[in-house]
Design a protein around this motif. Structure first.
Motif, PDB file in Angstrom:
ATOM      1  N   PHE A 351      -4.302   1.915  -6.493  1.00 13.96           N
ATOM      2  CA  PHE A 351      -3.424   1.461  -5.407  1.00 13.96           C
ATOM      3  C   PHE A 351      -2.202   0.755  -5.972  1.00 13.96           C
ATOM      4  CE2 PHE A 351      -2.099  -2.064  -2.634  1.00 13.96           C
ATOM      5  CZ  PHE A 351      -1.672  -1.338  -1.528  1.00 13.96           C
ATOM      6  N   SER A 352      -1.049   1.012  -5.350  1.00 16.42           N
ATOM      7  CA  SER A 352       0.186   0.305  -5.691  1.00 16.42           C
ATOM      8  C   SER A 352       0.951   0.003  -4.416  1.00 16.42           C
ATOM      9  CB  SER A 352       1.053   1.135  -6.635  1.00 16.42           C
ATOM     10  OG  SER A 352       2.295   0.502  -6.839  1.00 16.42           O
ATOM     11  N   GLU A 353       1.423  -1.223  -4.297  1.00 11.43           N
ATOM     12  CA  GLU A 353       2.222  -1.585  -3.130  1.00 11.43           C
ATOM     13  C   GLU A 353       3.578  -0.887  -3.141  1.00 11.43           C
ATOM     14  OE1 GLU A 353       2.537  -5.797  -2.978  1.00 11.43           O
ATOM     15  OE2 GLU A 353       0.464  -6.111  -2.319  1.00 11.43           O
ATOM     16  N   THR A 354       4.002  -0.431  -4.317  1.00 13.75           N
ATOM     17  CA  THR A 354       5.300   0.230  -4.431  1.00 13.75           C
ATOM     18  C   THR A 354       5.151   1.738  -4.581  1.00 13.75           C
ATOM     19  OG1 THR A 354       5.253  -0.157  -6.815  1.00 13.75           O
ATOM     20  CG2 THR A 354       6.395  -1.780  -5.470  1.00 13.75           C
ATOM     21  N   SER A 355       3.994   2.294  -4.195  1.00 12.65           N
ATOM     22  CA  SER A 355       3.729   3.714  -4.426  1.00 12.65           C
ATOM     23  C   SER A 355       4.655   4.620  -3.619  1.00 12.65           C
ATOM     24  CB  SER A 355       2.273   4.034  -4.093  1.00 12.65           C
ATOM     25  OG  SER A 355       2.007   3.751  -2.732  1.00 12.65           O
ATOM     26  N   GLN A 356       5.197   4.124  -2.499  1.00 12.85           N
ATOM     27  CA  GLN A 356       6.070   4.954  -1.681  1.00 12.85           C
ATOM     28  C   GLN A 356       7.528   4.901  -2.143  1.00 12.85           C
ATOM     29  OE1 GLN A 356       4.850   6.973   0.700  1.00 12.85           O
ATOM     30  NE2 GLN A 356       2.864   6.232  -0.003  1.00 12.85           N
ATOM     31  N   GLN A 357       7.824   4.057  -3.098  1.00 16.40           N
ATOM     32  CA  GLN A 357       9.208   3.905  -3.529  1.00 16.40           C
ATOM     33  C   GLN A 357       9.577   4.940  -4.589  1.00 16.40           C
ATOM     34  OE1 GLN A 357       9.998  -0.038  -4.845  1.00 16.40           O
ATOM     35  NE2 GLN A 357       9.547  -0.995  -2.893  1.00 16.40           N
ATOM     36  N   ARG A 358      10.627   5.610  -4.344  1.00 14.43           N
ATOM     37  CA  ARG A 358      11.285   6.376  -5.401  1.00 14.43           C
ATOM     38  C   ARG A 358      12.776   6.335  -5.101  1.00 14.43           C
ATOM     39  NH1 ARG A 358      11.302  12.705  -7.203  1.00 14.43           N
ATOM     40  NH2 ARG A 358      12.566  12.360  -9.044  1.00 14.43           N
ATOM     41  N   PRO A 359      13.414   5.252  -5.469  1.00 23.44           N
ATOM     42  CA  PRO A 359      14.817   5.064  -5.098  1.00 23.44           C
ATOM     43  C   PRO A 359      15.729   6.037  -5.822  1.00 23.44           C
ATOM     44  CG  PRO A 359      14.110   3.357  -6.606  1.00 23.44           C
ATOM     45  CD  PRO A 359      12.894   4.143  -6.267  1.00 23.44           C
ATOM     46  N   CYS A 360      17.023   5.953  -5.494  1.00 20.65           N
ATOM     47  CA  CYS A 360      17.996   6.889  -6.039  1.00 20.65           C
ATOM     48  C   CYS A 360      18.499   6.479  -7.414  1.00 20.65           C
ATOM     49  CB  CYS A 360      19.186   7.010  -5.081  1.00 20.65           C
ATOM     50  SG  CYS A 360      18.788   7.784  -3.494  1.00 20.65           S
TER      51      CYS A 360
END
Length: 900
Positions: A351-360
């Motif tokens: 699990f990662s709290e930032t798993s949905q992040q893939r910024p530009c």
């Protein structure tokens, strides 16, 4: 370029885990119940352990963590004590990946895994995440099958073909620690290898990353390296400079300056902070002391932070969770912290709290031509949108691009009408505003001198260049950065730029319609095609015959050449070298008549592969280089491991020199704040180079003239020990032969005057070139600086002779060295005087007045008395000139004619 606030909760990534067993040649049929329960495993001669190559008969033995592969199976060797007790821990073993049930594994690696063992009673499957692996991040799948100990204590990892792919010498035991560090110890219980010192894509709590250590994403596309000033994130490319997209520094001034992403895209040659230099070499204040050994980054769960300390002693921290198990550099270039947690159904997840992040903010966020933008923000998750250039940006871009994969927009875009250089009249440049490239600032810092131009000049350059697919432009600085279809620079990344200073022009091809005159075109084409086809066939036959004759001649030359070498170097196929260099991905620079690429041999040796790119011009140089360096063996001569001689391909495989060539360290500018060579290191380099030349001249069975001694051809290993390289111009001479007649070759500025005047060379030409290098080691500048033309310091050798006559040797020392207290010590000043006296004697205008390289070594070592009177030094005031490919000379008057 600094980590934005949304990612400051991220942690840093690496190591540890797998399961346990130490049975000699025992194949485990189940992940449950490993034989060995101890943390430490004794290794004795003959011990071996093999991977299980069969697909598990029970699904309960398969790994329940499926992100690594749809099906994976773990064969444990040694586990940490916490893991063996049934709780979360680390284990070492073979991790096998399968593309489908049954059959042969698609990949097997020796891995340390973090996870939870399976439940033998309830039939629960193990949950294992690799945090260290023997596989290199390259995208290529490798199968290793056996770990064994030889009689000499060498611990070897063998591939499916029986070849060694990884090894540790003097191995007496292995220890799998509870923190995830795998340690190999010798018979004295001393550590000889640790996984913590060899990170892959992960960082574990307590693991320290020091200067020079690097992590790479599993696909090999992104890397993060620890430098003196902090962490630098970059995308791997074919360019000489890294495509930097993130930095994390301990210097509060640098950190705050780049915290604003808009500021990070401001291109200003007079900016108060240089991004690249601030990370590569921090400028310590008067109260700080530069010490590279103190620069580290560590994931410290006790303080719930990632702690970063630079070489100046500055400290910075990133908050993280106390429950973090591992921080990983993921395949999208984003670094995330992860925790192994149990789900209500007794299974586990990563699990990662930032798993949905893939910024530009990665250079390849949306692939070729893809425009990346932030679509919305949900909680802490920043969602991105990838799209192709279209009528939204410019009405002339309607229907020009489409997605490569409609189901995966991040793969990038393709042109619906490819560019055609034969139809340039149908090409145009179409503008898109508020668009830039993620790595434009660091590239600007490297190339603004040559790439600053008016917009119209940038357009003209792109239109006239067939390989230019478009360019980025920044109006305020007039910076022009072109890109092509096949490079990572073809990525167009959209960010929230505060103004319209950043624009991009994309080259567009217009299709030619059939029109009224299509019939004559069709008729003429029907006549022309057979004629062209016939000509093409005849040319192909001619070329094949010519290549056949060439191959026969080369084969005879190769047989004759290798017949005289005592130990011929290994011959590789072109396909092998492509594989070892990952398709020539990492370019190290340019050498004589070709480019040099980084690679790795199957036995784990890093190599530099030199590709001769001009067959007709470089063939003699290729054979000369094999003949010269293939028969030499000396501490200060670069080793030739092998070569490739295969039709048009000519490649040489050298040992890898970690610190590259001398020129990149010696000629850095003050304002760049790059690494600087200490005086002790410079003196060592000069003496090592002298010893290498003395060996070539006096100790080889056949003396060798190098012909091209210069800083670019002096390579430095990890300890800054120097080795001579690039023997493409070298010439073997018979014992007792004093002079050779040859056309002028080499590099202006290092060529002896008698060679330029009479085309006659001897060992004293190499002595002259070495003397010029010695002067550059002292001064830290090139011997002829165009910027100083008109002043007495323009031509440094003449200036050095004048100062030597006056006894003012300290005036010649690199001003950067004079800032160091060490240079003021008496022994250092005496060494500086020695080096200058030796250098001036080496560049005497009369060849017979120059010492031999053996005498030069003696003078530098102090065993031979130096010349007494510097007044006798006669220095050649070399005019500007250049050398044509045929060896003819153009002098200053020809290059810069005077007006009347």
């Amino acid at each position: 370029m600094i980590l934005p606030q949304t990612s400051r909760s991220v942690s840093i990534v690496l190591l540890a885990l797998l399961l346990a067993d130490c049975v000699h040649q025992y194949h485990h049929q189940s992940f449950i119940a490993p034989v060995a329960t101890a943390q430490q495993l004794s290794l004795h001669s003959g011990w071996s352990f093999s991977a299980d190559l069969t697909f598990p008969s029970s699904s309960n033995a398969l790994n329940s963590y499926t992100d690594v592969a749809l099906f994976s199976f773990f064969t444990p060797i040694l586990s940490s004590s916490s893991f063996n007790n049934g709780s979360k821990g680390f284990s070492l073993g073979f991790l096998s990946l399968y593309d489908a049930p049954g059959g042969h594994p698609s990949e097997i690696s020796l891995s340390v895994c973090l996870g939870v063992p399976g439940d033998d009673v309830g039939g629960g499957r193990p949950f294992l995440i690799p945090v260290w692996s023997s596989s290199q991040p390259s995208g290529q799948k490798v199968i290793v099958t056996r770990l064994q100990v030889h009689e000499n204590g060498r611990l070897s990892l063998l591939g499916e073909d029986g070849k060694e792919v990884w090894a540790v010498a003097d191995a007496a035991s292995m220890e799998m620690r509870n923190d995830g560090n795998l340690i190999v110890r010798d018979s004295g219980n001393r550590s000889v290898w640790e996984s913590f010192n060899n990170p892959r894509d992960c960082l574990l709590p307590g693991q320290k990353v020091s200067v020079g250590m690097e992590m790479a994403s599993s696909n090999g596309m992104y890397k993060v390296v620890m430098q003196d000033g902090g962490l630098l994130f970059y995308q791997v490319s074919e360019y000489e400079w890294p495509l930097t997209y993130l930095i994390y520094t301990a210097n509060a001034t640098v950190d705050s300056y780049f915290a604003n992403m808009g500021t990070a895209f401001t291109l200003d040659r007079n900016a108060p902070i240089n991004l690249t230099a601030s990370v590569a070499s921090p400028n310590c204040s008067a109260a700080e002391k530069f010490n590279r050994s103190q620069a580290i980054v560590v994931l410290d769960l006790s303080s719930a932070a990632i702690l970063l300390k630079d070489a100046c002693g500055n400290v910075n921290s990133l908050p993280t969770n106390r429950t973090t198990d591992v921080v990983r550099l993921d395949v999208d270039g984003f670094i995330r912290d992860y925790t192994v947690r149990q789900l209500p159904n007794t299974s586990y997840e990563l699990f990662s709290e930032t798993s949905q992040q893939r910024p530009c903010f990665t250079p390849n966020a949306c692939g070729s031509y893809g425009i990346c933008s932030v679509s919305n923000t949900v909680g802490n998750a920043v969602r991105r949108l990838c799209r192709c250039p279209s009528e939204i940006d410019n009405t002339n871009l309607t229907g020009v691009f489409s997605f490569i994969d409609d189901g995966n927009p991040s793969q990038g875009c393709r042109r619906n009408t490819p560019l055609d250089c034969s139809e340039r009249s149908l090409q145009s440049l179409q503008q898109i505003t508020s668009v830039t490239f993620m790595s434009i600032l660091p590239i600007f810092e490297y190339t603004w001198r040559e790439d600053t131009m008016p917009l119209e000049a940038c357009k003209a350059a792109c239109i006239s260049n067939c390989s230019c697919s478009g360019f980025f432009y920044e109006r305020q600085s007039s910076y022009c950065l072109s890109f092509g279809d096949r490079t990572s620079l073809s990525n167009v990344t959209f960010l929230s730029i505060p103004s319209d200073d950043h624009i991009v022009f994309v080259k567009v091809q217009t299709s030619r319609g059939p029109g009224r005159n299509s019939l004559p075109v069709i008729v003429s084409s029907a006549v022309a095609v057979p004629v062209i086809l016939t000509v093409f066939i005849l040319l192909a036959i001619y070329c094949m015959r010519k290549l056949s004759i060439l191959d026969r001649g080369l084969k005879l030359a190769e047989e004759e050449l290798l017949g005289v070498l005592p130990t011929p170097p290994t011959r590789y196929s072109y396909r092998e070298l492509r594989r070892y260099t990952h398709h020539f991905r990492q370019r190290l620079g340019s050498g004589g008549f070709g480019s040099v690429y980084e690679g790795m041999l199957p036995d784990g040796r890093r190599v530099a592969v030199k590709n001769l790119e001009t067959l007709s011009h470089g063939q003699k140089e290729f054979l000369a280089e094999i003949a010269t360096i293939g028969g030499t063996s000396h501490l200060n001569i670069v080793n030739l491991y092998g070569y490739c001689l295969e039709r048009k391909h000519r490649l040489l495989v050298y040992e890898y020199m970690e610190n590259g060539s001398l020129d990149r360290w010696l000629f850095c500018k003050d304002e760049d704040q790059f690494h600087k060579l200490s005086w002790e290191t410079r003196f060592k380099i000069g003496l090592s180079t002298a010893r290498g030349l003395a060996y070539l001249h006096e100790e080889c069975p056949k003396p060798i003239l190098h012909f091209d001694v210069k800083p670019q051809n002096i390579l430095l290993d990890e300890n800054f020990d120097a080795k001579l390289a690039d023997f493409g111009l070298a010439k073997l001479v018979a014992k007792g032969q004093s002079m050779v007649n040859t056309v002028v070759r080499g590099t202006p500025g290092y060529i002896a005057p008698e060679w330029v005047s009479h085309s006659i060379v001897s060992k004293k030409c190499d002595v002259y070139s070495f003397g010029m290098v010695l002067l550059e080691l002292v001064s830290g500048r090139r011997n002829a600086e165009i910027e100083l033309m008109g002043s007495e310091e323009y031509y440094f050798p003449k200036f050095a002779a004048k100062k030597a006559r006056e006894g003012r040797f300290s005036d010649l020392i690199d001003k950067r060295l004079m800032k160091s207290a060490a240079i003021n010590e008496q022994f250092s000043l005496e060494q500086v005087e020695t080096v200058i006296r030796v250098a001036l004697s080496c560049i005497h205008v009369e060849p017979e007045m120059r010492p031999s390289m053996t005498v030069v070594c003696g003078m530098l070592e102090g065993s031979i008395v130096l010349p007494n009177d510097v007044l006798d030094f006669s220095v050649y005031n070399a005019p500007l000139f250049e050398i044509s490919p045929s060896g003819s000379i153009k002098h200053h008057s020809d290059l810069f004619p005077t007006t009347r």
